[in-house]
Design a protein around this motif. Structure first.
Motif, PDB file in Angstrom:
ATOM      1  N   GLU A  32       0.642  -1.178  -0.082  1.00 39.33           N
ATOM      2  CA  GLU A  32       0.053  -0.024   0.027  1.00 39.33           C
ATOM      3  C   GLU A  32       0.944   1.155  -0.022  1.00 39.33           C
ATOM      4  O   GLU A  32       1.650   1.471   0.942  1.00 39.33           O
ATOM      5  N   LYS A  33       0.809   2.026  -0.983  1.00 38.17           N
ATOM      6  CA  LYS A  33       1.723   3.086  -1.234  1.00 38.17           C
ATOM      7  C   LYS A  33       0.811   4.548  -1.209  1.00 38.17           C
ATOM      8  O   LYS A  33      -0.064   4.600  -2.019  1.00 38.17           O
ATOM      9  N   VAL A  34       0.978   5.289  -0.267  1.00 41.99           N
ATOM     10  CA  VAL A  34       0.389   6.727  -0.389  1.00 41.99           C
ATOM     11  C   VAL A  34       1.242   7.860  -0.346  1.00 41.99           C
ATOM     12  O   VAL A  34       2.278   7.710   0.434  1.00 41.99           O
ATOM     13  N   ASP A  35       1.184   8.828  -1.337  1.00 38.08           N
ATOM     14  CA  ASP A  35       2.251   9.549  -1.581  1.00 38.08           C
ATOM     15  C   ASP A  35       1.924  11.013  -0.779  1.00 38.08           C
ATOM     16  O   ASP A  35       1.922  12.051  -1.023  1.00 38.08           O
ATOM     17  N   TYR A  36       1.800  10.780   0.663  1.00 38.00           N
ATOM     18  CA  TYR A  36       1.318  11.601   1.434  1.00 38.00           C
ATOM     19  C   TYR A  36       2.530  11.771   2.713  1.00 38.00           C
ATOM     20  O   TYR A  36       2.703  10.593   3.146  1.00 38.00           O
ATOM     21  N   PRO A  37       2.833  12.820   3.253  1.00 37.11           N
ATOM     22  CA  PRO A  37       3.947  12.659   4.272  1.00 37.11           C
ATOM     23  C   PRO A  37       3.405  11.910   5.383  1.00 37.11           C
ATOM     24  O   PRO A  37       4.160  11.482   6.233  1.00 37.11           O
ATOM     25  N   LEU A  38       2.188  12.145   5.821  1.00 44.50           N
ATOM     26  CA  LEU A  38       1.515  11.486   7.008  1.00 44.50           C
ATOM     27  C   LEU A  38       0.070  10.900   6.535  1.00 44.50           C
ATOM     28  O   LEU A  38      -0.858  11.678   6.052  1.00 44.50           O
ATOM     29  N   SER A  39      -0.178   9.565   6.805  1.00 47.93           N
ATOM     30  CA  SER A  39      -1.369   9.092   6.436  1.00 47.93           C
ATOM     31  C   SER A  39      -1.916   8.293   7.576  1.00 47.93           C
ATOM     32  O   SER A  39      -1.083   7.452   8.216  1.00 47.93           O
ATOM     33  N   VAL A  40      -3.209   8.596   7.808  1.00 52.54           N
ATOM     34  CA  VAL A  40      -3.733   7.734   8.855  1.00 52.54           C
ATOM     35  C   VAL A  40      -4.790   6.765   8.176  1.00 52.54           C
ATOM     36  O   VAL A  40      -5.724   7.233   7.654  1.00 52.54           O
ATOM     37  N   LEU A  41      -4.735   5.528   8.541  1.00 54.93           N
ATOM     38  CA  LEU A  41      -5.850   4.632   7.753  1.00 54.93           C
ATOM     39  C   LEU A  41      -6.277   3.626   8.755  1.00 54.93           C
ATOM     40  O   LEU A  41      -5.749   3.335   9.623  1.00 54.93           O
TER      41      LEU A  41
END
Length: 127
Positions: A32-41
């Protein structure tokens, strides 16, 4: 433009006989790749809430990420203990953090001469 992302996955799960879940998902290995400095899933499954914090090491270090998780756990605990409470009553600090910030780090009491004015003390320090 955006530095953080919050995702709450809330998919309905169909119920089978006697209330059992009938949805079966098989996943192959995936990343799972998210291009945000901080991600809360966050997602809920089988009565458990799972929260994942993903971050870019250039923007956030491990100790700061740990503090974010601790703060999030504290907020969730407060909601569980008082589900009808107002959001304005939630504290972003744990009791330990509050004590450290308000009492320990703010412990600046010093004994000063009572026979001199503040002006006199300032002059002494200047000299």
């Amino acid at each position: 433009l955006f530095h953080s992302l919050f995702v709450f996955e809330n998919y309905p799960v169909p119920k089978g006989e006697e209330g059992r879940d009938t949805l079966k998902i098989n996943l192959r290995d995936w990343i799972e790749k998210v291009d945000y400095p901080l991600s809360v899933l966050a997602y809920e499954y089988n009565g458990a809430l799972t929260i994942k914090l993903q971050y870019d090491g250039l923007y956030l270090y491990q100790d700061k990420a740990d503090r974010h998780i601790t703060m999030l756990e504290s907020i969730i605990d407060q909601v569980i203990q008082n589900p009808d409470g107002l959001h304005s009553e939630l504290s972003l600090l744990t009791p330990e953090s509050y004590n450290r910030l308000v009492y320990e780090w703010n412990d600046t009491y010093r004994a000063y001469p009572t026979d001199r004015t503040l002006y006199d003390l300032f002059e002494l320090q200047v000299e």
